[in-house]
Design a protein around this motif. Structure first.
Motif, PDB file in Angstrom:
ATOM      1  N   TYR A   6      24.592 100.134  14.520  1.00  0.00           N
ATOM      2  CA  TYR A   6      24.790  99.232  13.397  1.00  0.00           C
ATOM      3  C   TYR A   6      24.696  99.982  12.075  1.00  0.00           C
ATOM      4  O   TYR A   6      23.924 100.943  11.932  1.00  0.00           O
ATOM      5  N   PHE A   7      25.470  99.498  11.099  1.00  0.00           N
ATOM      6  CA  PHE A   7      25.439 100.012   9.728  1.00  0.00           C
ATOM      7  C   PHE A   7      24.811  98.926   8.849  1.00  0.00           C
ATOM      8  O   PHE A   7      25.214  97.764   8.902  1.00  0.00           O
ATOM      9  N   PHE A   8      23.844  99.315   8.036  1.00  0.00           N
ATOM     10  CA  PHE A   8      23.201  98.386   7.106  1.00  0.00           C
ATOM     11  C   PHE A   8      23.334  98.918   5.679  1.00  0.00           C
ATOM     12  O   PHE A   8      23.221 100.131   5.448  1.00  0.00           O
ATOM     13  N   THR A   9      23.550  98.013   4.732  1.00  0.00           N
ATOM     14  CA  THR A   9      23.664  98.382   3.327  1.00  0.00           C
ATOM     15  C   THR A   9      22.809  97.439   2.498  1.00  0.00           C
ATOM     16  O   THR A   9      22.772  96.227   2.762  1.00  0.00           O
ATOM     17  N   SER A  10      22.137  97.980   1.501  1.00  0.00           N
ATOM     18  CA  SER A  10      21.322  97.165   0.617  1.00  0.00           C
ATOM     19  C   SER A  10      22.201  96.455  -0.408  1.00  0.00           C
ATOM     20  O   SER A  10      23.395  96.755  -0.545  1.00  0.00           O
ATOM     21  N   GLY A  11      21.607  95.533  -1.135  1.00  0.00           N
ATOM     22  CA  GLY A  11      22.264  95.020  -2.327  1.00  0.00           C
ATOM     23  C   GLY A  11      22.250  96.086  -3.407  1.00  0.00           C
ATOM     24  O   GLY A  11      21.508  97.074  -3.327  1.00  0.00           O
ATOM     25  N   THR A  12      23.060  95.917  -4.424  1.00  0.00           N
ATOM     26  CA  THR A  12      23.148  96.900  -5.503  1.00  0.00           C
ATOM     27  C   THR A  12      22.187  96.537  -6.622  1.00  0.00           C
ATOM     28  O   THR A  12      22.222  95.410  -7.146  1.00  0.00           O
ATOM     29  N   ALA A  13      21.298  97.485  -6.974  1.00  0.00           N
ATOM     30  CA  ALA A  13      20.385  97.298  -8.104  1.00  0.00           C
ATOM     31  C   ALA A  13      21.079  97.806  -9.366  1.00  0.00           C
ATOM     32  O   ALA A  13      21.674  98.890  -9.366  1.00  0.00           O
ATOM     33  N   ARG A  14      21.007  97.037 -10.471  1.00  0.00           N
ATOM     34  CA  ARG A  14      21.677  97.415 -11.716  1.00  0.00           C
ATOM     35  C   ARG A  14      20.713  97.276 -12.890  1.00  0.00           C
ATOM     36  O   ARG A  14      19.925  96.332 -12.940  1.00  0.00           O
ATOM     37  N   GLU A  15      20.801  98.219 -13.802  1.00  0.00           N
ATOM     38  CA  GLU A  15      20.012  98.163 -15.030  1.00  0.00           C
ATOM     39  C   GLU A  15      20.883  98.604 -16.195  1.00  0.00           C
ATOM     40  O   GLU A  15      21.614  99.600 -16.082  1.00  0.00           O
ATOM     41  N   PRO A  16      20.825  97.879 -17.335  1.00  0.00           N
ATOM     42  CA  PRO A  16      21.564  98.334 -18.527  1.00  0.00           C
ATOM     43  C   PRO A  16      20.996  99.658 -19.028  1.00  0.00           C
ATOM     44  O   PRO A  16      19.769  99.804 -19.164  1.00  0.00           O
ATOM     45  N   PHE A  17      21.855 100.615 -19.296  1.00  0.00           N
ATOM     46  CA  PHE A  17      21.369 101.925 -19.731  1.00  0.00           C
ATOM     47  C   PHE A  17      20.748 101.854 -21.126  1.00  0.00           C
ATOM     48  O   PHE A  17      19.788 102.564 -21.426  1.00  0.00           O
TER      49      PHE A  17
END
Length: 414
Positions: free
Chosen positions: A392-403
């Motif tokens: 199985y392949f698992f991927t996280s959600g994408t974490a984003r922050e304004p630079f």
């Protein structure tokens, strides 16, 4: 006749002994116990042939031989069917048809009708043979088709950016990041590989509302549709193992691993966002056993002088992409499958692609026969590797922050 029964007893006993202690599922161990019992019955039947073909002092010797031959006939027939169904050659491939031919000969030789008539309790003999055969066949079929759907695999991957710091000169931004990996399922798993990636996104803001053509371009590029922002591109800032030195290790049910990373980014970078994501490739431990030499099998696409010397298969990466490759043998969940299937190997690549327009890093994996990992898996192959081996392949959600918010971080004291 005794030789045929003893050979059958040896094969069934070997399979049964292995599965009783090493099969990965309850069904496999139950089948192993049945095979071990069947092997003992075959051994008793082999001893009984000397009395049955001789003076017949034991009234049940004929019944014992008959039961042994019937069990040998049934199990060898089913194992031959499994071998044919696999369409693969193993060192057992000639055992099943040879034993099957011998079983028919032995059945003709002992004359079941005569055994039936001379047995003091023919109904008990028939019942015993039927029960033994049905238990053996039932457990074999159960071990073959059993798939533990009731215990789905659940792996949680979470990426989170922590409070950043600027260096004393205000030129370097340090961004802590945590990657959390938790096995929320009931099944332990092998970790083939983990990877995190952090990108810096560049975008242009416009006060004018973008038209439908711009939106179509965003959708085609896989971007979010934004009214006043046009994504210019992404630059790979950092990439590495989400779980360090985890290749080939196991993660028990309920186990949680938290890795802390420190990202170092120039404070004058022209990013509008930073984005982090993690992925993992795993195998269920109740479907296969991974050879312990997995981590030591690592090879690279470059030589000691760091020159590119070998391309990955075309379905894995573009020519010229660099990679790390690991490969090790998988052992099936029970010895019955090991006897009727050719060995499979788990292969994983950690690929890094760099071009003037794109930088990316990703994992790719497959389960295949030896030296056949270069063949592109079909949709059916992917289904078989997930259901048969638990890949199985698992991927996280994408974490984003304004630079812009990050560079307003407090400055570290000199």
């Amino acid at each position: 006749m005794a030789a045929g029964l003893l050979i059958t007893a040896g094969v069934l006993g070997k399979i049964g002994e292995t599965d009783v202690s090493d099969a990965l599922t309850f069904g496999g161990r139950a089948a192993g116990a049945t095979f071990l019992f069947a092997g003992a019955v075959e051994a008793i039947a082999a001893i009984s042939t000397f009395d049955y073909l001789g003076k017949r002092r034991w009234v049940y010797s004929g019944a014992a031989v008959l039961i042994g031959v019937v069990i040998a006939l049934a199990l060898n027939a089913l194992l031959l069917v499994m071998q044919i169904d696999a369409r693969e050659y193993t060192h057992y491939a000639w055992v099943w048809p040879t034993a099957l031919v011998w079983s028919f000969w032995a059945l003709w030789k002992i004359n079941p009708q005569q055994v039936w008539n001379t047995s003091p309790h023919p109904k008990k003999v028939a019942t015993g043979a039927a029960v033994a055969g049905l238990i053996s066949l039932g457990n074999l079929l159960y071990s073959r088709v059993y798939v533990p759907y009731s215990s789905p695999l659940t792996l949680d991957l979470v990426v989170k950016f922590e409070e950043p710091k600027l260096n004393a000169k205000g030129t370097v931004l340090y961004v802590p990041m945590t990657v959390t990996v938790k096995n929320n399922g009931k099944v332990p798993l092998y970790i083939l590989g983990t990877l995190y990636r952090v990108y810096g996104r560049s975008a242009a803001f416009t006060e004018k509302t973008r038209d439908i053509a711009d939106w179509k371009t965003d959708i085609q590029a896989g971007e979010s549709v934004e009214r006043n922002t046009r994504v210019m591109g992404r630059e790979l800032i950092s990439s590495g193992e989400a779980m360090e030195d985890s290749g080939g290790s196991s993660l028990e049910s309920g186990d949680t691993v938290v890795e802390e990373k420190i990202l170092t980014i120039p404070a004058d970078s022209e990013f509008d966002l930073i984005e982090g994501v993690a992925e993992a490739v795993v195998i269920r431990t109740d479907r296969a056993t991974l050879s312990p030499d997995f981590i030591s099998s690592g090879t690279t696409s470059w030589n000691e002088s760091l020159s590119h010397v070998e391309d990955a298969p075309k379905w894995v990466a573009d020519p010229g992409d660099e990679y790390l490759k690991y490969q090790a043998r998988l052992y099936y969940s029970n010895e019955i499958l090991n006897a009727t299937r050719r060995p499979r190997y788990a292969t994983i690549w950690w690929v890094t692609h760099t071009s003037p327009d794109t930088q990316k890093s990703y994992l790719q994996a497959t389960i295949s026969l030896k030296n056949e990992e270069g063949r592109r898996p079909s949709a059916l192959d992917w289904q078989e590797t997930s259901t048969g081996y638990g890949l199985y392949f698992f991927t996280s959600g994408t974490a984003r922050e304004p630079f812009a918010a990050l560079i307003k971080a407090p400055t570290e004291p000199p």
